[in-house]
Design a protein around this motif. Structure first.
Motif, PDB file in Angstrom:
ATOM      1  N   LEU A  70       0.812  -1.209   0.000  1.00  0.00           N
ATOM      2  CA  LEU A  70       0.000   0.000   0.000  1.00  0.00           C
ATOM      3  C   LEU A  70       0.843   1.256   0.000  1.00  0.00           C
ATOM      4  CD1 LEU A  70      -2.824  -0.885   2.550  1.00  0.00           C
ATOM      5  CD2 LEU A  70      -3.017  -0.736   0.098  1.00  0.00           C
ATOM      6  N   GLY A  71       2.134   1.123  -0.054  1.00  0.00           N
ATOM      7  CA  GLY A  71       2.978   2.313  -0.079  1.00  0.00           C
ATOM      8  C   GLY A  71       3.145   2.905   1.310  1.00  0.00           C
ATOM      9  N   ASN A  72       3.312   4.196   1.361  1.00  0.00           N
ATOM     10  CA  ASN A  72       3.574   4.913   2.601  1.00  0.00           C
ATOM     11  C   ASN A  72       2.245   5.232   3.295  1.00  0.00           C
ATOM     12  OD1 ASN A  72       4.903   6.232   4.576  1.00  0.00           O
ATOM     13  ND2 ASN A  72       5.459   8.007   3.363  1.00  0.00           N
ATOM     14  N   THR A  73       1.659   4.236   3.942  1.00  0.00           N
ATOM     15  CA  THR A  73       0.343   4.422   4.545  1.00  0.00           C
ATOM     16  C   THR A  73       0.339   4.121   6.040  1.00  0.00           C
ATOM     17  OG1 THR A  73      -0.248   2.182   3.891  1.00  0.00           O
ATOM     18  CG2 THR A  73      -0.938   3.964   2.419  1.00  0.00           C
ATOM     19  N   CYS A  74       1.456   4.346   6.713  1.00  0.00           N
ATOM     20  CA  CYS A  74       1.484   4.083   8.156  1.00  0.00           C
ATOM     21  C   CYS A  74       0.506   5.000   8.884  1.00  0.00           C
ATOM     22  CB  CYS A  74       2.890   4.208   8.721  1.00  0.00           C
ATOM     23  SG  CYS A  74       3.660   5.807   8.461  1.00  0.00           S
ATOM     24  N   TYR A  75       0.216   6.180   8.342  1.00  0.00           N
ATOM     25  CA  TYR A  75      -0.770   7.081   8.955  1.00  0.00           C
ATOM     26  C   TYR A  75      -2.147   6.426   8.978  1.00  0.00           C
ATOM     27  CZ  TYR A  75      -2.410   8.086   4.239  1.00  0.00           C
ATOM     28  OH  TYR A  75      -2.927   7.971   2.974  1.00  0.00           O
ATOM     29  N   MET A  76      -2.483   5.662   7.928  1.00  0.00           N
ATOM     30  CA  MET A  76      -3.772   4.989   7.869  1.00  0.00           C
ATOM     31  C   MET A  76      -3.799   3.825   8.856  1.00  0.00           C
ATOM     32  SD  MET A  76      -5.935   3.678   4.600  1.00  0.00           S
ATOM     33  CE  MET A  76      -5.273   2.062   4.331  1.00  0.00           C
ATOM     34  N   ASN A  77      -2.730   3.085   8.945  1.00  0.00           N
ATOM     35  CA  ASN A  77      -2.628   1.995   9.909  1.00  0.00           C
ATOM     36  C   ASN A  77      -2.819   2.524  11.325  1.00  0.00           C
ATOM     37  OD1 ASN A  77      -2.033  -0.579  10.985  1.00  0.00           O
ATOM     38  ND2 ASN A  77       0.091   0.023  11.263  1.00  0.00           N
ATOM     39  N   THR A  78      -2.204   3.634  11.635  1.00  0.00           N
ATOM     40  CA  THR A  78      -2.314   4.226  12.965  1.00  0.00           C
ATOM     41  C   THR A  78      -3.751   4.645  13.258  1.00  0.00           C
ATOM     42  OG1 THR A  78      -0.044   5.011  12.809  1.00  0.00           O
ATOM     43  CG2 THR A  78      -1.428   6.059  14.459  1.00  0.00           C
ATOM     44  N   ALA A  79      -4.417   5.262  12.291  1.00  0.00           N
ATOM     45  CA  ALA A  79      -5.808   5.681  12.478  1.00  0.00           C
ATOM     46  C   ALA A  79      -6.714   4.478  12.702  1.00  0.00           C
ATOM     47  CB  ALA A  79      -6.287   6.496  11.277  1.00  0.00           C
ATOM     48  N   ILE A  80      -6.531   3.411  11.929  1.00  0.00           N
ATOM     49  CA  ILE A  80      -7.349   2.205  12.080  1.00  0.00           C
ATOM     50  C   ILE A  80      -7.097   1.573  13.450  1.00  0.00           C
ATOM     51  CG2 ILE A  80      -7.719  -0.148  11.221  1.00  0.00           C
ATOM     52  CD1 ILE A  80      -7.220   0.983   8.386  1.00  0.00           C
ATOM     53  N   GLN A  81      -5.840   1.546  13.897  1.00  0.00           N
ATOM     54  CA  GLN A  81      -5.538   0.994  15.216  1.00  0.00           C
ATOM     55  C   GLN A  81      -6.191   1.816  16.320  1.00  0.00           C
ATOM     56  OE1 GLN A  81      -1.494  -0.163  16.088  1.00  0.00           O
ATOM     57  NE2 GLN A  81      -1.135  -0.648  13.942  1.00  0.00           N
ATOM     58  N   CYS A  82      -6.217   3.132  16.166  1.00  0.00           N
ATOM     59  CA  CYS A  82      -6.892   3.988  17.164  1.00  0.00           C
ATOM     60  C   CYS A  82      -8.374   3.650  17.225  1.00  0.00           C
ATOM     61  CB  CYS A  82      -6.727   5.464  16.815  1.00  0.00           C
ATOM     62  SG  CYS A  82      -5.110   6.127  17.168  1.00  0.00           S
ATOM     63  N   ILE A  83      -8.993   3.523  16.073  1.00  0.00           N
ATOM     64  CA  ILE A  83     -10.425   3.208  16.030  1.00  0.00           C
ATOM     65  C   ILE A  83     -10.681   1.822  16.619  1.00  0.00           C
ATOM     66  CG2 ILE A  83     -12.354   2.730  14.481  1.00  0.00           C
ATOM     67  CD1 ILE A  83     -11.275   5.049  12.734  1.00  0.00           C
ATOM     68  N   CYS A  84      -9.781   0.883  16.352  1.00  0.00           N
ATOM     69  CA  CYS A  84      -9.944  -0.467  16.885  1.00  0.00           C
ATOM     70  C   CYS A  84      -9.815  -0.504  18.404  1.00  0.00           C
ATOM     71  CB  CYS A  84      -8.937  -1.419  16.256  1.00  0.00           C
ATOM     72  SG  CYS A  84      -9.371  -1.856  14.564  1.00  0.00           S
TER      73      CYS A  84
ATOM     74  N   PHE B  60     -15.349   0.429   5.441  1.00  0.00           N
ATOM     75  CA  PHE B  60     -14.769   0.451   6.777  1.00  0.00           C
ATOM     76  C   PHE B  60     -15.267  -0.743   7.593  1.00  0.00           C
ATOM     77  CE2 PHE B  60     -14.974   1.712  11.240  1.00  0.00           C
ATOM     78  CZ  PHE B  60     -13.636   1.958  11.478  1.00  0.00           C
ATOM     79  N   GLY B  61     -16.561  -1.023   7.532  1.00  0.00           N
ATOM     80  CA  GLY B  61     -17.124  -2.166   8.247  1.00  0.00           C
ATOM     81  C   GLY B  61     -16.485  -3.469   7.837  1.00  0.00           C
ATOM     82  N   SER B  62     -16.199  -3.612   6.555  1.00  0.00           N
ATOM     83  CA  SER B  62     -15.539  -4.816   6.057  1.00  0.00           C
ATOM     84  C   SER B  62     -14.145  -4.966   6.662  1.00  0.00           C
ATOM     85  CB  SER B  62     -15.460  -4.754   4.526  1.00  0.00           C
ATOM     86  OG  SER B  62     -14.734  -5.840   4.037  1.00  0.00           O
ATOM     87  N   VAL B  63     -13.401  -3.884   6.723  1.00  0.00           N
ATOM     88  CA  VAL B  63     -12.051  -3.930   7.315  1.00  0.00           C
ATOM     89  C   VAL B  63     -12.138  -4.290   8.790  1.00  0.00           C
ATOM     90  CG1 VAL B  63     -10.046  -2.521   7.947  1.00  0.00           C
ATOM     91  CG2 VAL B  63     -10.989  -2.373   5.650  1.00  0.00           C
ATOM     92  N   ILE B  64     -13.060  -3.673   9.514  1.00  0.00           N
ATOM     93  CA  ILE B  64     -13.210  -3.953  10.946  1.00  0.00           C
ATOM     94  C   ILE B  64     -13.592  -5.412  11.164  1.00  0.00           C
ATOM     95  CG2 ILE B  64     -14.604  -3.430  12.999  1.00  0.00           C
ATOM     96  CD1 ILE B  64     -12.415  -1.331  12.230  1.00  0.00           C
ATOM     97  N   ASN B  65     -14.497  -5.923  10.348  1.00  0.00           N
ATOM     98  CA  ASN B  65     -14.893  -7.327  10.484  1.00  0.00           C
ATOM     99  C   ASN B  65     -13.722  -8.265  10.228  1.00  0.00           C
ATOM    100  OD1 ASN B  65     -17.629  -6.995  11.197  1.00  0.00           O
ATOM    101  ND2 ASN B  65     -18.134  -6.535   9.094  1.00  0.00           N
ATOM    102  N   ARG B  66     -12.919  -7.956   9.216  1.00  0.00           N
ATOM    103  CA  ARG B  66     -11.755  -8.810   8.925  1.00  0.00           C
ATOM    104  C   ARG B  66     -10.730  -8.746  10.056  1.00  0.00           C
ATOM    105  NH1 ARG B  66     -10.392 -11.395   4.366  1.00  0.00           N
ATOM    106  NH2 ARG B  66      -8.289 -10.672   4.710  1.00  0.00           N
ATOM    107  N   LEU B  67     -10.528  -7.562  10.615  1.00  0.00           N
ATOM    108  CA  LEU B  67      -9.596  -7.434  11.741  1.00  0.00           C
ATOM    109  C   LEU B  67     -10.095  -8.224  12.945  1.00  0.00           C
ATOM    110  CD1 LEU B  67      -8.641  -3.668  11.467  1.00  0.00           C
ATOM    111  CD2 LEU B  67      -7.099  -5.613  11.181  1.00  0.00           C
ATOM    112  N   SER B  68     -11.390  -8.241  13.154  1.00  0.00           N
ATOM    113  CA  SER B  68     -11.961  -8.977  14.280  1.00  0.00           C
ATOM    114  C   SER B  68     -11.815 -10.480  14.080  1.00  0.00           C
ATOM    115  CB  SER B  68     -13.434  -8.617  14.453  1.00  0.00           C
ATOM    116  OG  SER B  68     -13.549  -7.258  14.793  1.00  0.00           O
ATOM    117  N   ILE B  69     -11.937 -10.935  12.849  1.00  0.00           N
ATOM    118  CA  ILE B  69     -11.760 -12.361  12.556  1.00  0.00           C
ATOM    119  C   ILE B  69     -10.329 -12.775  12.860  1.00  0.00           C
ATOM    120  CG2 ILE B  69     -11.639 -14.047  10.667  1.00  0.00           C
ATOM    121  CD1 ILE B  69     -14.102 -12.554   9.457  1.00  0.00           C
ATOM    122  N   ILE B  70      -9.384 -11.930  12.457  1.00  0.00           N
ATOM    123  CA  ILE B  70      -7.978 -12.227  12.740  1.00  0.00           C
ATOM    124  C   ILE B  70      -7.739 -12.263  14.240  1.00  0.00           C
ATOM    125  CG2 ILE B  70      -5.648 -11.242  12.646  1.00  0.00           C
ATOM    126  CD1 ILE B  70      -6.289 -10.418   9.780  1.00  0.00           C
TER     127      ILE B  70
END
Length: 114
Positions: A1-15, A49-59
């Motif tokens: 995904l390239g330089n997207t650590c900012y997105m990873n950080t935001a998703i982790q905050c929401i999680c 977004f819901g799809s990503v959250i659901n996949r993270l929860s499965i993991i």
């Protein structure tokens, strides 16, 4: 995904927000019914977004999969907010504000504003 650590950080905050995660992972998928059809985004951001959250929860629940590649979420965000397109570094706070504001607009249960 390239330089997207900012997105990873935001998703982790929401999680780390239990009420929001349980809302998106609810058995009855209430959030799908809450999508405001009159919103400018028409539910695209919430669904992706819901799809990503659901996949993270499965993991997180012991699945044999151990990675999530949120390419679809990045694409939707870039279409809605072109400043997040490409692979340049961005501010996590700006993405988090955009994401939460977009989810609020799409899932706002007030259908007619006074």
């Amino acid at each position: 995904l390239g330089n997207t650590c900012y997105m990873n950080t935001a998703i982790q905050c929401i999680c780390s927000t239990p009420m929001l995660i349980s809302y998106f992972n609810s058995e009855d998928k209430k959030w799908v019914r809450d999508i405001n059809p009159k919103s400018d985004l028409k539910g695209k951001l919430a669904k992706t977004f819901g799809s990503v959250i659901n996949r993270l929860s499965i993991i997180g629940s012991g699945s044999s999969e151990n990675t999530v590649r949120p390419q679809a979420l990045k694409s939707v965000i870039a279409r809605l907010a072109p400043q997040f397109g490409g692979y340049r570094q961005h501010d996590c706070h700006e993405l988090l504000r955009f994401l939460l504001d977009g989810l609020h607009e799409e899932l706002n249960r007030v259908k007619k504003t006074p």
